[in-house]
Design an enzyme around this catalytic site. Structure first.
Site, PDB file in Angstrom:
ATOM      1  N   ASN A  78      -3.211   4.955   1.268  1.00 25.90           N
ATOM      2  CA  ASN A  78      -2.138   5.929   1.052  1.00 25.90           C
ATOM      3  C   ASN A  78      -2.476   7.265   1.724  1.00 25.90           C
ATOM      4  OD1 ASN A  78      -0.737   4.087  -0.480  1.00 25.90           O
ATOM      5  ND2 ASN A  78      -1.157   5.065  -2.447  1.00 25.90           N
ATOM      6  N   ASP A 128       3.836  -4.507  -5.855  1.00 24.16           N
ATOM      7  CA  ASP A 128       2.745  -4.288  -4.903  1.00 24.16           C
ATOM      8  C   ASP A 128       1.354  -4.519  -5.497  1.00 24.16           C
ATOM      9  OD1 ASP A 128       3.242  -2.117  -6.540  1.00 24.16           O
ATOM     10  OD2 ASP A 128       2.982  -0.600  -4.975  1.00 24.16           O
ATOM     11  N   HIS A 129       1.197  -4.258  -6.798  1.00 24.77           N
ATOM     12  CA  HIS A 129      -0.142  -4.330  -7.424  1.00 24.77           C
ATOM     13  C   HIS A 129       0.024  -4.238  -8.922  1.00 24.77           C
ATOM     14  CE1 HIS A 129       0.424  -0.099  -8.165  1.00 24.77           C
ATOM     15  NE2 HIS A 129       0.714   0.059  -6.883  1.00 24.77           N
ATOM     16  N   HIS A 131       0.024   4.627 -14.864  1.00 22.44           N
ATOM     17  CA  HIS A 131      -0.979   5.666 -14.581  1.00 22.44           C
ATOM     18  C   HIS A 131      -1.093   6.640 -15.747  1.00 22.44           C
ATOM     19  CE1 HIS A 131      -2.024   4.827 -10.432  1.00 22.44           C
ATOM     20  NE2 HIS A 131      -0.751   4.775 -10.075  1.00 22.44           N
ATOM     21  N   HIS A 156      -5.107   1.711  -9.935  1.00 26.74           N
ATOM     22  CA  HIS A 156      -5.156   0.473  -9.162  1.00 26.74           C
ATOM     23  C   HIS A 156      -5.738   0.834  -7.812  1.00 26.74           C
ATOM     24  CE1 HIS A 156      -1.692   1.969  -6.868  1.00 26.74           C
ATOM     25  NE2 HIS A 156      -1.308   2.466  -8.027  1.00 26.74           N
ATOM     26  N   THR A 180      -0.277   1.228  -2.972  1.00 27.88           N
ATOM     27  CA  THR A 180       1.164   1.058  -2.798  1.00 27.88           C
ATOM     28  C   THR A 180       1.615   0.865  -1.343  1.00 27.88           C
ATOM     29  OG1 THR A 180       1.579   2.329  -4.785  1.00 27.88           O
ATOM     30  CG2 THR A 180       3.392   2.154  -3.214  1.00 27.88           C
TER      31      THR A 180
HETATM   32 ZN   LIG Z   1       2.300   1.020  -6.180  1.00 29.59          ZN
END
Ligand SMILES: [Zn+2]
Ligand SMILES: *[C@@H]1O[C@H](CO)[C@@H](O)[C@H](O)[C@H]1NC(C)=O
Ligand SMILES: *[C@@H]1O[C@H](CO)[C@@H](O)[C@H](O)[C@H]1NC(C)=O
Ligand SMILES: *[C@@H]1O[C@H](CO)[C@@H](O)[C@H](O)[C@H]1NC(C)=O
Ligand SMILES: *[C@@H]1O[C@H](CO)[C@@H](O)[C@H](O)[C@H]1NC(C)=O
Ligand SMILES: *[C@@H]1O[C@H](CO)[C@@H](O)[C@H](O)[C@H]1NC(C)=O
Ligand SMILES: *[C@@H]1O[C@H](CO)[C@@H](O)[C@H](O)[C@H]1NC(C)=O
Ligand SMILES: *[C@@H]1O[C@H](CO)[C@@H](O)[C@H](O)[C@H]1NC(C)=O
Length: 451
Positions: free
Chosen positions: A90, A235-236, A191, A334, A69
């Protein structure tokens, strides 16, 4: 000929005329975290579809490695690979400065200052930026926050964020020309349930779609819909993971040999004493995990030249999870290889700068930055994007895409063939009436005026 010249010059004007910037150009950049590209095909999203029909769509956006992220949100607003903007995970550790970074302790400018995000550049003229929780927007990067911003707080509803943003976009002294808006879904549900749990994912994506409907209706109500450019991206993506696909480090290496700086699916390993020893133990640990010394990290990741990248990184195969000994508490993740389609988000855009009803298959998320700078008339900082990849989306650019080019070539061939046929046929039909015409012509060659 005149028409050709006119087209040529209008092309030049269109290409270069905007470098000084349209003073009224405004742009809102929206991210729905973890919005995988193919959700658009799998689920019915009427508000987003309507947005796309009236604007442009890039079906897949190749993001930066690692597909997490913070790193990707920073790539979008800087146009830089992670090794170049410094937000490489992160969770990070800087050995020289002896500092640590985490998503929950992210406000030290030290971590962000290796790049200049677009909201800072945008405020260097007489214009303001505004932000509703995009990562980094509540940090004093190069001593500057957006003029209007909200401190990050996941409890603040989407509607409250939108209310703030549209009010700021409506203010005029100085005019807010760039704004960002961030929302945590569908990442959180991806998630929790895994991206293939269609029942739960449908529910959350319906909510996301309603949020898009809310945003567009707000912009319309304030008369901003036709004048503000809006980019919706992410973002992903998300891949399903499973407790049956665990890579357990404790089974291969004692914990006192290393410090685990960042976790799955790309783990950052800082060896305590003997790097080669740690590397060898990890190298033979599991078939579903690639182990790289920093200097061996594949070129295509653009993930090597930064001191925040640790001496050894472990990259799990899609769907696999690296743990020390913990059990798995999620069904989606991810961070994996950015070549995987499951890691890719999409991009949609609407507004005066964009075509209507145009679709293209790919671009890179680092290409978004030069596109945004172009729309805002800003001189971009050095970046890794390619403006050319975004040209077809923009009304003021010349662009021929591949299918069009093939069409034009085939069309030209058909026309040429037809003409050739006609000429051949007509020549064959009419017998040459003057057998001496060629001789006469040669006589004319003596005319000094023609020579
Ligand atoms: Zn993210
Ligand atoms: C946040 O990070 C700073 C700088 O690395 C550190 O000094 C501080 O203790 C951290 N705070 C928390 C709550 O972890
Ligand atoms: C976060 O937002 C919620 C809801 O608006 C509020 O109750 C809470 O106090 C906020 N937390 C902080 C730390 O500002
Ligand atoms: C937007 O701006 C106009 C003109 O300045 C003002 O009348 C209106 O109240 C503003 N709306 C909002 C929601 O701030
Ligand atoms: C390093 O890991 C090996 C293999 O698990 C173990 O035998 C050794 O004791 C560990 N060394 C330290 C210092 O923990
Ligand atoms: C580090 O480990 C390697 C491989 O186990 C070994 O050959 C080497 O002697 C070790 N180096 C040191 C300084 O302990
Ligand atoms: C994981 O390892 C830690 C430290 O060695 C230990 O305290 C803990 O009980 C282990 N947990 C499980 C689930 O094995
Ligand atoms: C990315 O851009 C930065 C800034 O211009 C540059 O230093 C870096 O070498 C570029 N990376 C690649 C792989 O071209």
């Amino acid at each position: 000929m005149n028409l050709m010249l006119m087209l040529f010059f209008s092309g030049i004007v269109a290409c270069c005329g905007n470098s000084t910037g349209n003073p009224l150009s405004r742009l809102l950049l929206v991210s729905f975290d973890g919005f995988r590209a193919d959700y658009l095909k799998t689920y019915e999203l009427p508000h987003l579809q309507e947005f796309i029909e009236d604007g442009v769509l890039v079906r897949q956006v190749t993001n930066t490695f690692i597909t997490k992220t913070f790193p990707n949100h920073y790539s979008i607003v800087t146009g830089l690979y992670e090794e170049s903007h410094g937000m490489v995970a992160n969770d990070m550790y800087d050995a020289d400065a002896q500092k640590t970074f985490s998503q929950f302790n992210d406000s030290d400018p030290f971590w962000w200052n290796e790049a200049v995000p677009i909201w800072v550049t945008n405020q260097q003229g007489n214009r303001a930026s505004a932000a509703a929780m995009w990562p980094g927007t509540d940090v004093k990067i190069h001593n500057t926050t957006p003029q209007f911003f909200m401190k990050y707080n996941f409890s603040v509803t989407f509607e409250e964020r939108v209310e703030k943003i549209v009010t700021w976009l409506n203010s005029s002294n100085p005019p807010v020309s760039f704004a960002t808006l961030y929302w945590e879904e569908p990442d959180a549900s991806g998630h929790k349930y895994g991206p293939d749990n269609t029942k739960n994912m449908r529910k959350v994506l319906e909510q996301v779609d309603n949020h898009i409907g809310f945003l567009t209706s707000k912009l319309k109500a304030l008369g901003l819909w036709d004048t503000v450019n809006v980019i919706i991206t992410s973002d992903h993506g998300m891949a399903p993971c499973s407790a049956k696909k665990l890579i357990i480090l404790d089974g291969c290496i004692g914990r006192n040999n290393y410090t685990l700086i960042d976790k799955s699916p790309v783990a950052a390993v800082l060896p305590r004493q003997n790097k080669t020893y740690v590397y060898n133990l990890l190298k033979n640990c599991n078939d579903h995990m690639k182990v790289y010394l920093k200097e061996e990290i594949p070129e295509r990741f653009h993930y090597r030249h930064n001191k925040r990248i640790q001496p050894i990184i472990l990259v799990a195969d899609e769907g696999w999870t690296i743990v020390q000994n913990e059990s798995l508490s999620k069904l989606g993740d991810h961070g994996y290889d950015n070549a995987l389609p499951s890691m890719h988000p999409f991009l949609a855009a609407h507004g005066p700068a964009f075509h209507r009803g145009y679709k293209q298959s790919r671009m890179n998320n680092v290409d978004i930055y030069p596109m945004m700078c172009h729309i805002l008339g800003l001189t971009p900082q050095p970046h890794n994007g390619t403006f050319r990849n975004a040209k077809c989306l923009l009304v003021d650019q010349w662009c021929i895409n591949l299918p069009e080019a093939i069409g034009i070539v085939i069309g030209a061939l058909i026309v040429l063939t037809t003409f050739t046929c006609i000429i051949i046929i007509s020549k064959n039909r009419i017998p040459s009436p003057h057998p001496f015409s060629r001789l006469q012509l040669q006589d004319d060659d003596d005319d000094p005026l023609i020579g």
